[in-house]
Write an enzyme that holds these catalytic residues in place. Structure first.
Site, mmCIF file in Angstrom:
data_model
loop_
_atom_site.group_PDB
_atom_site.id
_atom_site.type_symbol
_atom_site.label_atom_id
_atom_site.label_comp_id
_atom_site.label_asym_id
_atom_site.label_seq_id
_atom_site.Cartn_x
_atom_site.Cartn_y
_atom_site.Cartn_z
ATOM 1 N N GLY A 35 30.267 -12.224 -2.396
ATOM 2 C CA GLY A 35 30.063 -13.674 -2.245
ATOM 3 C C GLY A 35 28.604 -14.011 -1.999
ATOM 4 N N GLY A 54 28.651 -23.094 -4.719
ATOM 5 C CA GLY A 54 29.959 -23.296 -4.100
ATOM 6 C C GLY A 54 30.866 -24.018 -5.074
ATOM 7 N N GLY A 74 0.798 -1.218 0.000
ATOM 8 C CA GLY A 74 0.000 0.000 0.000
ATOM 9 C C GLY A 74 0.834 1.274 0.000
ATOM 10 N N ARG A 113 46.576 -25.389 -21.494
ATOM 11 C CA ARG A 113 45.735 -25.709 -20.334
ATOM 12 C C ARG A 113 44.251 -25.615 -20.671
ATOM 13 N NH1 ARG A 113 48.514 -23.156 -14.901
ATOM 14 N NH2 ARG A 113 50.427 -24.336 -15.039
ATOM 15 N N ASP A 138 38.017 -24.140 -5.951
ATOM 16 C CA ASP A 138 37.752 -23.327 -4.756
ATOM 17 C C ASP A 138 37.727 -24.187 -3.497
ATOM 18 O OD1 ASP A 138 37.638 -21.063 -6.254
ATOM 19 O OD2 ASP A 138 35.479 -20.715 -6.039
ATOM 20 N N ILE A 191 30.561 -27.625 -1.033
ATOM 21 C CA ILE A 191 31.896 -27.063 -0.775
ATOM 22 C C ILE A 191 32.147 -26.993 0.737
ATOM 23 C CG2 ILE A 191 31.302 -24.591 -0.757
ATOM 24 C CD1 ILE A 191 33.869 -24.164 -2.489
ATOM 25 N N GLU A 192 31.080 -26.794 1.496
ATOM 26 C CA GLU A 192 31.202 -26.747 2.959
ATOM 27 C C GLU A 192 31.349 -28.161 3.525
ATOM 28 O OE1 GLU A 192 31.499 -23.771 4.070
ATOM 29 O OE2 GLU A 192 30.375 -22.473 2.720
ATOM 30 N N ALA A 249 22.477 -22.809 -3.471
ATOM 31 C CA ALA A 249 22.342 -21.420 -3.916
ATOM 32 C C ALA A 249 20.990 -21.194 -4.593
ATOM 33 C CB ALA A 249 23.474 -21.066 -4.880
ATOM 34 N N ARG A 297 47.394 -17.754 -14.459
ATOM 35 C CA ARG A 297 47.248 -16.734 -13.431
ATOM 36 C C ARG A 297 48.387 -16.681 -12.413
ATOM 37 N NH1 ARG A 297 42.564 -14.420 -12.416
ATOM 38 N NH2 ARG A 297 42.293 -13.552 -10.345
HETATM 39 C C1 TPP Z 1 24.163 -15.839 1.447
HETATM 40 C C2 TPP Z 1 25.293 -16.768 1.667
HETATM 41 N N1 TPP Z 1 25.170 -17.734 2.601
HETATM 42 C C3 TPP Z 1 26.173 -18.626 2.795
HETATM 43 C C4 TPP Z 1 27.328 -18.537 2.049
HETATM 44 C C5 TPP Z 1 28.456 -19.532 2.284
HETATM 45 N N2 TPP Z 1 28.523 -20.495 1.170
HETATM 46 C C6 TPP Z 1 29.358 -20.301 0.141
HETATM 47 S S1 TPP Z 1 29.303 -21.537 -0.971
HETATM 48 C C7 TPP Z 1 28.145 -22.365 -0.091
HETATM 49 C C8 TPP Z 1 27.617 -23.708 -0.552
HETATM 50 C C9 TPP Z 1 26.833 -23.623 -1.814
HETATM 51 O O1 TPP Z 1 26.170 -24.851 -2.051
HETATM 52 P P1 TPP Z 1 25.580 -25.190 -3.476
HETATM 53 O O2 TPP Z 1 24.983 -23.992 -4.067
HETATM 54 O O3 TPP Z 1 24.709 -26.388 -3.355
HETATM 55 O O4 TPP Z 1 26.892 -25.523 -4.324
HETATM 56 P P2 TPP Z 1 27.832 -26.824 -4.219
HETATM 57 O O5 TPP Z 1 29.017 -26.454 -3.380
HETATM 58 O O6 TPP Z 1 27.046 -27.930 -3.597
HETATM 59 O O7 TPP Z 1 28.232 -27.116 -5.628
HETATM 60 C C10 TPP Z 1 27.807 -21.657 1.063
HETATM 61 C C11 TPP Z 1 26.806 -22.099 2.066
HETATM 62 C C12 TPP Z 1 27.411 -17.493 1.104
HETATM 63 N N3 TPP Z 1 28.492 -17.317 0.343
HETATM 64 N N4 TPP Z 1 26.387 -16.644 0.925
#
Ligand code: TPP
Ligand code: MG
Length: 570
Positions: free
Chosen positions: A415, A393, A30, A350, A543, A474-475, A444, A259
């Site tokens: 990021g 990630g 509104g 490469r 990464d 990646i975590e 993501a 690089r």
């Molecule tokens: C908003 C936000 N939250 C958390 C992170 C930390 N983070 C970076 S990469 C990642 C994992 C991403 O997982 P996914 O998208 O499934 O990719 P995968 O590594 O599995 O290929 C996280 C949690 C971030 N960069 N931004």
């Protein structure tokens, strides 16, 4: 309460129309409805989204890809707070975004009204301009100034924020106070370089043996000038995420795959519109071992963060590069051609190896596809004149290295994962005739997954490729290696194709190599579309290996961290 022509809201819409704004990314409420209805009356298309954060992400992608202003409109209170991640992301990326919002009518301000909040306090540290405009007749000049600030006239570009009490929006502005000078777009101020600095830059660049050029955000729009400098000088060039596609991958100066070697080797580094941020080791002498810097930028941070230049030029990168090439005339470059050719050869080798290894990437022991196999098939299908958004990630890392396109965006220096779907929607609306692909991890994807609804409703021709490995992988990898235990980083093996179909989107799940090519073809032909690609979590990305995931103390990458440690102790 209807909103009439000559109201403040009407002037906002008319100004945006004059400035060439064709789309506003928005979520209703509104407090902002007067603006909303006048935008519609002016024929500005409202891309109505499902979360305000996505609206700001879309505005940012539009701005970054087109060079135009990106505009988001969000309602008061939670609409505004939802937008904050998007604003912070645009702040860090220095993207010209205008965010508009509303607020309580003046007689209700600070009396406990619905969604009452001082928004400007919240966003001041992440905006170039944050104002509440209470006087209808000042709306035009405030907007004019906010847009100027967003584009970085005399400062850093970035988000500008303005809100208006709803009664202000309905207020009538006398014709005499609707000044053309505020309505009309003005040509952007172009800052020209100081000629003595240009001479010094030429002297340094043309007497150096190993020149490395690195471009960034501020170089966008200076592609031809940059290429002409690279050609004249025979320098080598590193692309960064901020300006991917500016110099085509086929150009002989491109040595992206070398690089590490080139950063330590170069004797002069020319940064063009690029911060020396974490992606460039903060310009540390431990990594850029004996280099002098030449820094060109039209914003202070891009001209001088972290390392001083032997020459520093605060001016338009395009103008400066043109002046440098002009000043050099026929002067002969001293760049060591053999050095450059060797790097280029190494890069080409490469790059070729990468292509082959991507195409032949083996399945995991779980029988699932390797992410690179997916990316290889995708690249083949979309060609090189495309827009690619990478997110996630591990999958982001694979896609950033493995894909090539004429325009690319990623989560940037903030990021900010989750940008994929909104960026892709905005990109596909801005470039409906190009293949626009979002390559995103499943984690993501989740942040803004609901925007698949927006893509369908607005027929945004985007292809979303979700790398479904059932984890924030990646975590998971970092936890496994660093801590020996996996906690709270697994996701479900969800049916993302089913989810997309429930919103009326063309979607398929892909599990085998045989399904890959045909599914991509069908999806490209039926955009908006989503491909739920089941990939193995066993594939470890660069990464994942290089340190970005575990955040070393001194530098973002393990090798740089080690080098920095040694250098500090020396
Ligand atoms: C908003 C936000 N939250 C958390 C992170 C930390 N983070 C970076 S990469 C990642 C994992 C991403 O997982 P996914 O998208 O499934 O990719 P995968 O590594 O599995 O290929 C996280 C949690 C971030 N960069 N931004
Ligand atoms: Mg994942």
């Amino acid at each position: 309460m209807k909103v009439s022509p000559d109201s403040a809201a009407d002037l906002i819409a008319r100004l945006l129309k004059r400035r060439g704004v064709k789309r506003v990314f928005a979520l209703c409420g509104g407090h902002i409805m007067p603006i909303w209805m006048r935008l519609d009356a002016e024929g500005i298309r409202i891309i109505d989204v499902r979360d305000e954060r996505a609206a700001v992400h879309m505005a940012q992608a539009h701005a970054e890809l087109t060079g135009e202003l990106g505009v988001a409109l969000v309602t008061a209170g939670p609409g505004m707070t939802n937008a904050i991640t998007g604003i912070a992301n645009a702040h860090v990326s220095r993207a010209p975004v205008l965010v508009l919002s509303g607020g309580n009518p003046r007689p209700q301000e600070n009396r406990g009204g619905l969604q009452d909040m001082d928004h400007t306090q919240l966003v001041r540290s992440i905006t170039r301009y944050a104002r509440t405009v209470r006087e209808p007749s000042l709306v035009l000049q405030e907007l004019d100034e906010a847009i100027s600030r967003a584009f970085g006239d005399g400062g850093e570009p970035g988000p500008a924020y303005i809100d208006f009490p709803t009664d202000t929006l309905r207020g009538i502005v006398p014709k005499a106070l609707q000044l053309e000078e505020h309505l009309n777009a003005k040509p952007r101020t172009v800052t020209c370089p100081d000629s003595s600095q240009v001479e010094r830059a030429v002297d340094l660049l043309w007497s150096a043996r190993r020149v490395l050029v690195i471009s960034g955000r501020g170089a966008r729009g200076a592609g031809p000038e940059l290429i002409s400098l690279l050609d004249r000088l025979g320098a080598v060039y590193l692309d960064t995420g901020e300006s991917r596609g500016l110099v085509p991958d086929g150009h002989p100066s491109v040595v992206g795959a070398m690089r590490g070697a080139v950063m330590s080797d170069a004797d002069v580094i020319l940064t063009v519109g690029r911060r020396l941020d974490f992606q460039l080791a903060y310009g540390s002498p431990s990594v850029f071992q004996s280099a002098k810097f030449v820094r060109i930028g039209d914003t202070p941070s891009e001209m001088r963060d972290n390392r001083r230049g032997a020459v520093e030029i605060l001016a338009s990168p395009a103008e400066t590069l043109r002046a440098i090439v002009g000043q050099a005339g026929n002067r002969e470059s001293k760049v060591d051609r053999q050095w450059a050719a060797k790097l280029r050869g190494g890069h080409a080798e490469r790059a070729k190896k990468l292509q082959q290894s991507m195409a032949n990437a083996p399945k995991g022991s779980d029988g699932k596809l390797h992410p690179n196999k997916v990316l290889s098939a995708l690249q083949q299908a979309i060609g090189n004149d495309s827009v690619v958004i990478t997110d996630g990630g591990d999958f982001l890392a694979f896609a950033r290295v493995g894909l090539s396109a004429s325009m690319m965006l990623d989560p940037g220096p903030f990021g900010c994962i989750g940008i994929g779907v909104p960026y892709g929607i905005a990109a596909s609306l801005a470039f409906p005739d190009k293949p626009v692909v979002v390559a995103t991890g499943d984690g993501a994807f989740g942040f803004n997954a609901i925007e698949i609804d927006t893509a369908v409703r607005h027929k945004a021709p985007v292809l979303i490729v979700v790398a479904n490995n059932g984890a924030w992988q990646i975590e998971v990898h970092d936890q496994t290696v660093t801590h020996g235990k996996v906690v709270g980083t697994k996701l479900q093996d969800a049916d993302y194709a089913g989810m997309a179909r429930s919103f009326g989107m063309h979607a398929e799940r892909v599990e085998t190599e045989e399904q890959l090519g045909p599914a991509i073809e069908r999806a490209l032909a039926n955009r908006p579309a989503l491909l739920d690609m089941v990939v193995t979590p066993e594939a470890i990305s660069s990464d994942g290996k290089t340190g970005l995931a575990w955040v070393p103390d001194l530098q973002p990458l393990a090798a740089w961290d080690e080098a920095e440690r040694k250098w500090r102790a020396s």
